[in-house]
Structures are given as structure tokens and as C-alpha cells.
Design an enzyme around this catalytic site. Sequence first.
Site, short mmCIF file in Angstrom:
data_model
loop_
_atom_site.label_atom_id
_atom_site.label_comp_id
_atom_site.label_asym_id
_atom_site.label_seq_id
_atom_site.Cartn_x
_atom_site.Cartn_y
_atom_site.Cartn_z
N LYS A 14 0.82 -1.22 0.00
CA LYS A 14 0.00 0.00 0.00
C LYS A 14 0.85 1.26 0.00
O LYS A 14 0.56 2.21 -0.72
CB LYS A 14 -0.92 0.04 1.24
CG LYS A 14 -1.88 -1.11 1.36
CD LYS A 14 -2.83 -0.90 2.54
CE LYS A 14 -2.14 -0.85 3.88
NZ LYS A 14 -1.73 -2.16 4.41
N ARG A 89 -9.23 1.38 9.21
CA ARG A 89 -8.88 -0.01 9.50
C ARG A 89 -9.96 -0.73 10.30
O ARG A 89 -9.84 -1.92 10.56
CB ARG A 89 -7.60 -0.03 10.32
CG ARG A 89 -6.34 -0.43 9.56
CD ARG A 89 -5.18 -0.38 10.54
NE ARG A 89 -4.04 -1.14 10.14
CZ ARG A 89 -3.05 -0.66 9.39
NH1 ARG A 89 -3.08 0.56 8.95
NH2 ARG A 89 -2.02 -1.43 9.12
N ARG A 128 11.85 -7.51 4.19
CA ARG A 128 12.20 -6.09 4.34
C ARG A 128 12.65 -5.77 5.77
O ARG A 128 13.12 -4.67 6.03
CB ARG A 128 11.03 -5.20 3.92
CG ARG A 128 9.95 -5.05 4.98
CD ARG A 128 8.82 -4.13 4.55
NE ARG A 128 7.81 -4.09 5.60
CZ ARG A 128 6.59 -3.63 5.46
NH1 ARG A 128 6.19 -3.19 4.28
NH2 ARG A 128 5.76 -3.62 6.46
N ARG A 134 11.69 -1.38 11.12
CA ARG A 134 10.40 -1.28 11.77
C ARG A 134 10.32 -2.31 12.88
O ARG A 134 10.54 -3.49 12.66
CB ARG A 134 9.27 -1.50 10.75
CG ARG A 134 8.91 -0.23 10.02
CD ARG A 134 7.86 -0.46 9.00
NE ARG A 134 6.61 -1.02 9.52
CZ ARG A 134 5.48 -1.03 8.86
NH1 ARG A 134 5.42 -0.50 7.65
NH2 ARG A 134 4.40 -1.57 9.38
N ARG A 145 -0.31 -9.07 13.13
CA ARG A 145 -0.86 -8.02 12.28
C ARG A 145 -1.79 -8.62 11.22
O ARG A 145 -2.85 -8.05 10.92
CB ARG A 145 0.27 -7.23 11.60
CG ARG A 145 0.89 -6.21 12.54
CD ARG A 145 2.30 -5.83 12.13
NE ARG A 145 2.39 -5.15 10.86
CZ ARG A 145 3.51 -5.10 10.12
NH1 ARG A 145 4.61 -5.69 10.53
NH2 ARG A 145 3.51 -4.45 8.99
P1 ADP Z 1 1.03 -2.20 7.69
O1 ADP Z 1 -0.13 -1.96 6.79
O2 ADP Z 1 2.21 -2.77 6.97
O3 ADP Z 1 0.70 -2.95 8.94
P2 ADP Z 1 1.04 0.59 8.63
O4 ADP Z 1 2.23 1.48 8.50
O5 ADP Z 1 -0.19 0.97 7.88
O6 ADP Z 1 1.60 -0.82 8.19
O7 ADP Z 1 0.63 0.44 10.17
C1 ADP Z 1 1.56 0.09 11.18
C2 ADP Z 1 0.87 0.01 12.54
O8 ADP Z 1 0.35 1.31 12.91
C3 ADP Z 1 -0.36 -0.90 12.64
O9 ADP Z 1 0.00 -2.25 12.89
C4 ADP Z 1 -1.13 -0.27 13.81
O10 ADP Z 1 -0.57 -0.62 15.05
C5 ADP Z 1 -0.90 1.22 13.62
N1 ADP Z 1 -1.95 1.85 12.78
C6 ADP Z 1 -1.77 2.42 11.56
N2 ADP Z 1 -2.93 2.88 11.07
C7 ADP Z 1 -3.89 2.58 12.00
C8 ADP Z 1 -5.30 2.76 12.07
N3 ADP Z 1 -5.98 3.35 11.09
N4 ADP Z 1 -5.95 2.31 13.18
C9 ADP Z 1 -5.29 1.73 14.18
N5 ADP Z 1 -3.97 1.51 14.17
C10 ADP Z 1 -3.26 1.93 13.10
#
Ligand code: ADP
Length: 193
Positions: A14, A89, A128, A134, A145
Site C-alpha cells: 500500500k 482499519r 524487508r 520497523r 498483524r
Molecule cells: P502495515 O499496513 O504494513 O501494517 P502501517 O504502517 O499501515 O503498516 O501500520 C503500522 C501500525 O500502525 C499498525 O499495525 C497499527 O498498530 C498502527 N496503525 C496504523 N494505522 C492505523 C489505524 N488506522 N488504526 C489503528 N492503528 C493503526
Amino acid sequence: MLNVVIFGPPGSGKGTQSEKIAEKYRLIHLSTGDLLREEMKKDTSLGRQVKNYIEKGELVPDEVIIEQLYLKLSEYKDAPGFIFDGFPRTIVQAEKLDKMLEKNNIHINIVLNIEVDEEELVRRMMGRAQDSNRSDDKEDVINNRIDIYKEQTFPLINYYKNQGKIVNIDGMASVDKVFENICYALYAYNSQK
Ligand code: ADP
């Protein structure tokens, strides 16, 4: 105005695709993950508040994330459009986003659902891990996740299907090919308007 949600499991690409879309269509890229990681890096109170959730692979509470998104939307009031990456989400977040946008008389135009097999997701994130730095790219956290995605985020597909906004994109192809498919979906959307 074009408002796009990019949707898909962790590791589906994404972030990479969002950057390309933002550049080509001149949209503001709003990544909640990037935003939270930035806060963690700067060690702000928000960063400290969310660190625990992120490191366990859990979702940050809805109210926290919704407030941040509200602030961003106000910051970019005159934006030509947005690409929402990592948000919404949960159903609560999606409903809230619709309401926030409605107040400004705008709405989500299209939801790109990037589809990638689970095995491939794990492979990519493990791959990665070394470079990404990260704290959530570790095997047990990755699995968590993915589980949380299935439980809490996947149901959003129906929410957006009911609104007729979902377009499925094969995310197993190369970065360029996936981007090509996304551009085609946006072109098709624009021509049927
Ligand atoms: P990925 O899609 O690879 O998990 P992101 O960078 O989108 O990576 O998100 C990393 C982390 O940030 C998530 O696992 C969560 O803990 C938090 N996070 C990001 N966006 C949200 C959201 N909209 N609601 C709740 N937690 C979020």
C-alpha cells in the site's frame, strides 16, 4: 476532487503504491502508519502512547487515530484530493471518515483492494525487516498483524462493497504492473462518471 482509499493486508504494498498514485494524480498521501512512526521517532507523547500497540502489532485505539486524521484533514483543507493509506482499519473509522468528509461535501470515490496471498505477505515483510528498521517487522508481530487484519479490517470490504466503491487489484504482480492496474482502475472510474 479525487479521494482514494488504498486497502489491503500488511505487506500488500500500500505504501509503495500510494506514493506513486500521490505523485501521478497530485493527491495528498495520508499514511497513518507513517504518521505514527514519525511521532515515535520524535518521542512525542502521542508516539509514546502508541508505541506499545504498534510493537505488538495491535491497532491503535480508534479515538486516537480519528483525532489525528481530523487534524490532518483540517491542515490540508484546500487539497486537490487524498489517498488514505492504512486508514480506515475498522468499521468505526470508516463511518467516521465518511462523516468527516461529508461535512466538507466530499466523499470517497474509489477503494482499491490490493489482494496478496498470505504466504507472500509474510515473505515480503520478513524480507524487508532488515532494511525497514520497523519494530513490527518480526515474525510473531507480523502474524499478529495479519490476524488482526482478518478480524477487524477485512470486514470493511463489505462496507465499501455496499457503497459500490471496491475495485480489486491483483497485488501479486510487480510494483510497476500493480501500478499500471491501479491507473487503469482510476481511468475506468473517471470515464464512467
Ligand atoms: P502495515 O499496513 O504494513 O501494517 P502501517 O504502517 O499501515 O503498516 O501500520 C503500522 C501500525 O500502525 C499498525 O499495525 C497499527 O498498530 C498502527 N496503525 C496504523 N494505522 C492505523 C489505524 N488506522 N488504526 C489503528 N492503528 C493503526
